[in-house]
Every structure is written in C-alpha cells, then in structure tokens.
Write a protein that holds these residues in place. Structure first.
Motif, mmCIF file in Angstrom:
data_model
loop_
_atom_site.group_PDB
_atom_site.id
_atom_site.type_symbol
_atom_site.label_atom_id
_atom_site.label_comp_id
_atom_site.label_asym_id
_atom_site.label_seq_id
_atom_site.Cartn_x
_atom_site.Cartn_y
_atom_site.Cartn_z
ATOM 1 N N LEU A 47 0.989 13.408 -6.004
ATOM 2 C CA LEU A 47 0.480 12.331 -6.854
ATOM 3 C C LEU A 47 -1.038 12.338 -6.887
ATOM 4 O O LEU A 47 -1.655 12.225 -7.954
ATOM 5 C CB LEU A 47 0.993 10.992 -6.327
ATOM 6 N N SER A 48 -1.673 12.526 -5.710
ATOM 7 C CA SER A 48 -3.136 12.512 -5.704
ATOM 8 C C SER A 48 -3.680 13.726 -6.443
ATOM 9 O O SER A 48 -4.693 13.625 -7.143
ATOM 10 C CB SER A 48 -3.663 12.458 -4.276
ATOM 11 N N GLY B 77 3.091 14.942 -17.698
ATOM 12 C CA GLY B 77 3.985 16.093 -17.585
ATOM 13 C C GLY B 77 3.830 16.785 -16.242
ATOM 14 O O GLY B 77 4.817 17.170 -15.612
ATOM 15 N N LEU B 78 2.581 16.900 -15.774
ATOM 16 C CA LEU B 78 2.337 17.583 -14.494
ATOM 17 C C LEU B 78 2.939 16.793 -13.344
ATOM 18 O O LEU B 78 3.560 17.364 -12.436
ATOM 19 C CB LEU B 78 0.835 17.765 -14.295
ATOM 20 N N SER B 79 2.781 15.449 -13.373
ATOM 21 C CA SER B 79 3.334 14.653 -12.272
ATOM 22 C C SER B 79 4.852 14.739 -12.271
ATOM 23 O O SER B 79 5.473 14.804 -11.211
ATOM 24 C CB SER B 79 2.875 13.208 -12.398
ATOM 25 N N LEU C 298 6.872 15.881 -9.139
ATOM 26 C CA LEU C 298 7.495 14.803 -8.372
ATOM 27 C C LEU C 298 8.957 14.591 -8.687
ATOM 28 O O LEU C 298 9.708 14.152 -7.824
ATOM 29 C CB LEU C 298 6.743 13.500 -8.620
ATOM 30 N N ASP C 299 9.398 14.848 -9.931
ATOM 31 C CA ASP C 299 10.781 14.543 -10.266
ATOM 32 C C ASP C 299 11.706 15.542 -9.579
ATOM 33 O O ASP C 299 11.386 16.721 -9.479
ATOM 34 C CB ASP C 299 10.984 14.608 -11.784
ATOM 35 N N GLY D 218 9.339 17.797 -18.433
ATOM 36 C CA GLY D 218 7.959 17.604 -18.051
ATOM 37 C C GLY D 218 7.085 18.790 -18.415
ATOM 38 O O GLY D 218 5.963 18.625 -18.892
ATOM 39 N N LEU D 219 7.621 19.989 -18.245
ATOM 40 C CA LEU D 219 6.871 21.193 -18.639
ATOM 41 C C LEU D 219 6.583 21.176 -20.135
ATOM 42 O O LEU D 219 5.471 21.485 -20.578
ATOM 43 C CB LEU D 219 7.684 22.426 -18.266
#
Lengths: 86, 258, 121
Positions: free
Chosen positions: B22-23, C21-23, C27-28, C37-38
């Motif tokens: 996240l960071s 999209g990156l998170s 994270l997902d 997301g990509l």
C-alpha cells in the motif's frame, strides 16, 4: 468541461468499485461499463480510431473472455462438488 | 533449493506485505502527481509533445500514403512493420492458449461439455442472432474496407467480425459453425494473411527506410480503391484479428478447436 | 509550478487510475481481479498518452478541406497498438488462470501458494 469531468469521475469510481465487490461477475460487468465510458472519453479527446477500437476490442472481446472464463470456472466448481458428494 | 518453502523470518516479513504494498502504491501515485505539476497545460499548440514527428505525419501523410485517415496511413504505411509485429503477437497468444488449455487426459469436465454442447434450441437467441449476425458481418467488412477513409481499420473491424462469429456459435452451436470456420480454415486464413503481410512489408526491415513506394498507384484520395497497399493490409489484419478472436473464444469455451 | 494542475484533469485521472490498478495488482488476492487491475493500469497509461496528443480547437486526424489544425496522431497510433496487445496478454493470462484452477480448484493467491508448498514443488 463538466461532461468530461463527470466521465472521468465515473472512471475512478468504477475502478474502485471493481475491487470492492466480492462477486466476480459484478466486477466483470463494472469493468465492461468502465471500458464503454473510456471509449466515450476517447471521443472527447478527438481520437475516434481509439473509440471504435476500445468499444469493439476492450469492451466486447475482453468482456466476453472474462465471462467465458467465469462460466468455465463455475462449471468446474459444480463438477468438483459433484465428485465430493459421490 | 526449494523456492516456495518459507523460513520463519520470511513468514514474519510476509505479514507486513499489505502495508509495504500500500505504501509503495501511494508513493508511486504521489510521485506521478508531483511530476504532473511540471507538465504544460492540456491542449496547447506549443506543447513539447507536438513536435516535428507529428507535423511530418500530418503534412506529408496524404501525399505519401494517399490515406485520408492519418492514423491509418501512419500505422499501416510508415510504421507497418510495427503493426506486423502486433499481428504476430496475436497469433502467438493463440498458439500459447492452445498449448495451455489442452487437456492431457480428458476429464469429466470435457465429457460434460460435449454432452451439453448440442442441440441449441434457445428460440429468442436464435431469432435475434438470425437478424443481427448478417448486419454485424456487413458492418465489420465496412469498417475494415473504409479503414483508410474513416475511423476504424483492421483491428476494430476484425473484432466486430469475430464478435459476430461468437454470437453465431452461441446461438446455433459449434457444429453448425464449423461448416464455415474450423481449425483448418482458421490456420490457413491466419497464416496466409500473416505471410501476405510479411511478403509486402517485410522489405522495410532490410531496406531500413521508413517509407518506400510499393509500386501500386495511390489513386484519388477519398476513393475506396486508393492509398496503395493500405487496403489489402487492412484486410489481412482484419482476417488475423477475426480469426484470433473467434479461436480464443472457442478455445476457452470448448477447451479445444476442431 | 502548480500553475496548470487545475487544467490537467485528464492526466490527474490517468495517474489515479494507474494507482488504483497497481494497488489492486499488488493487494487483491483474487487472480481474475488482479487481471482487471492490470487492464485498468494499462488504460490509465493510455489516457495519459492520449491527453498528451490532444490539442484544444484541433480536428480529428482525418484530412478534410479547410481544416488548419489537427490533433497529434502519434499517441493514437501507439495506443491502438497497446489496446490490442493488452487484450492478447489478458487472454493468455486467463488461460493460465484456467489451468491453475483446473489443478488447484482455487483462485485465491494465498491458498494457491500454500497448496503449492504442500505439494513440495
């Protein structure tokens, strides 16, 4: 200008909502609507080539691919639970 | 060396993974937003992105390529070799999917698929697709054929054709569709289109020039039969894309393509 | 330095889409959502490129009589390539997902890695 901002806001909201939904089917449908709005944004940016390609390729073909994969996973799920019952 | 076996401290580190991720994301986004402040305003004529390259395409595009659509002239004439690589990526993706989805041992899922495959008797779907498929095919051909005159071209028109084929398969079943498109026809169509493209545009790889006259007269700008090689190349790209789209759908839904 | 930030709303949206999209990609835990997301990441980049090519008061890059100013056609050509490539990458990755699901009956990346460890690969 306000139309553009509304469409761009929709893009961000849809992108966040995709990952808040638990069901995969909801996520895929929201992603397809995201692509449709994106093709409207290409029109506002005066790129009709991109708009028609996004509408046909990204919305249509990507959406259909995600749907057919979900259907296949569901079918495999059903078969798996059937095996366990037997 | 075992790649996935995690020792205890790596387990402990992995607990902080969401925080670190996240960071990292927030940091990257903030960095990008800071960079944004140095950009010029949107849509000014004097922006640095509107340099000599785009001026060259806009000013000489019609004279060099004969295509009214500057983008089509650019991607299929000046940078045609690039588009050839793109078509090859589509073909390679299909090959990889054929390899990946191949079932080594036919399992229960495959037999179930074959059982529920036929017959298709959904009357609503069939009558709607009876009306729609023809229109979609004609529209796809229109978009491909007018690629050098109006927005569109091989990629969008080809995927419209592919979508029409997918609708037909969904409503009438794979067996009826395989009369006019099956694996042999797909293979011949795509290989022939790619070879055609390679034969007519591969020379630029060896000559090193960005634009060489093809010998075909450019014709009067605005006519359907104009702009030299762009129309045949658009048709080739459209065939590749339509075949690829249809093949990928059939591979995902059936597991293999016969 | 922050003078034009109010006008560059296309670019700001593009950056946020890239971040979202990156998170999701990092994270997902669901593989299919990672793929979406990509795709959103990709479209953020495309939006940034297209906004660089836009010219206010310009015309669509199709030659017509009496038009003086066309928008920049170069980003359009780049994005056209990118959209098609991203679809074929998505199709390839979905094939990998189907293959993984066929073997492990899960789409969750954590369970997947546990199962792989248990299998001793």
């Amino acid at each position: 200008m306000y139309l553009e901002m509304a469409l761009l806001l929709y893009l961000i909201v849809a992108a966040v909502t995709v990952f808040l939904r638990q069901r995969l089917l909801d996520a895929v449908i929201i992603y397809a609507s995201y692509s449709v709005v994106l093709s409207a944004v290409w029109l506002l940016l005066l790129a009709p080539d991109l708009a028609i390609t996004e509408a046909a390729v990204a919305t249509g073909i990507s959406g259909v691919l995600f749907f057919v994969v979900l259907k296949r996973i569901q079918a495999m799920d059903a078969e798996h639970s059937l095996d366990e019952e037997v | 060396m075992n790649l996935f076996s995690l020792s205890a401290w790596r387990h402990r580190l992995l607990r902080y993974y969401p925080l670190v991720a996240l960071s990292l994301t927030v940091g990257i986004t903030a960095l990008l937003l800071v960079t944004l402040a140095a950009l010029p305003p949107l849509g000014e004529v004097g922006n640095p992105s509107h340099n000599l390259v785009s001026l060259k395409y806009i000013e000489d595009g019609l004279g060099d390529t004969g295509a009214l659509n500057i983008v089509a002239g650019m991607i299929l004439d000046y940078r045609a070799f690039d588009t050839f690589g793109e078509a090859c990526v589509l073909f390679t993706a299909t090959c990889a999917i054929i390899i990946l989805l191949r079932s080594d041992t036919p399992d229960a899922y495959d037999t179930m698929l074959h059982q529920m495959e036929e017959p298709h008797t959904n009357i609503i779907l069939q009558s709607v697709s009876f009306l729609l498929v023809g229109i979609m095919l004609v529209f796809g051909c229109y978009v491909i054929a007018n690629g050098h005159l109006s927005p569109g071209g091989g990629f969008s028109g080809g995927s419209i054709l592919g979508a029409a084929l997918i609708l037909y398969v969904n409503s009438y079943g794979i067996r009826r569709a395989s009369h006019f498109i099956n694996f042999t026809i797909y293979r011949r169509l795509v290989s022939f289109s790619l070879l055609f493209y390679a034969a007519f545009k591969g020379y630029s790889f060896f000559m090193g020039a960005n634009h060489l006259p093809s010998g075909i007269p450019l014709g009067k700008p605005g006519d359907l039969l104009s702009a030299g090689l762009i129309l045949p190349l658009n048709i080739a790209v459209g065939c590749v894309v339509a075949g690829t789209v249809y093949a990928i759908y059939v591979l995902f839904s059936q597991g293999e393509m016969r | 330095m922050w003078l034009y930030l109010r006008e560059n709303y296309y670019q700001i949206t593009a950056m946020f889409l890239f971040g979202i999209g990156l998170s999701a990609l990092l994270l997902d835990r669901n593989l299919v959502k990672k793929l979406i997301g990509l795709n959103i990441c990709n479209s953020g980049i495309y939006l940034f490129l297209a906004a660089q090519g836009y010219i206010r008061g310009g015309a669509v890059p199709i030659v017509a009589d009496g038009v003086q100013l066309y928008i920049n056609p170069v980003p359009t050509g780049l994005i056209l390539t990118g959209i098609v490539i991203s679809v074929s990458v998505t199709a390839f990755a979905l094939a990998l997902v189907v293959r993984l699901y066929k073997r492990y009956q899960t789409l969750d990346i954590d369970e997947l890695s546990k199962l792989v460890v248990k299998e001793g690969m």
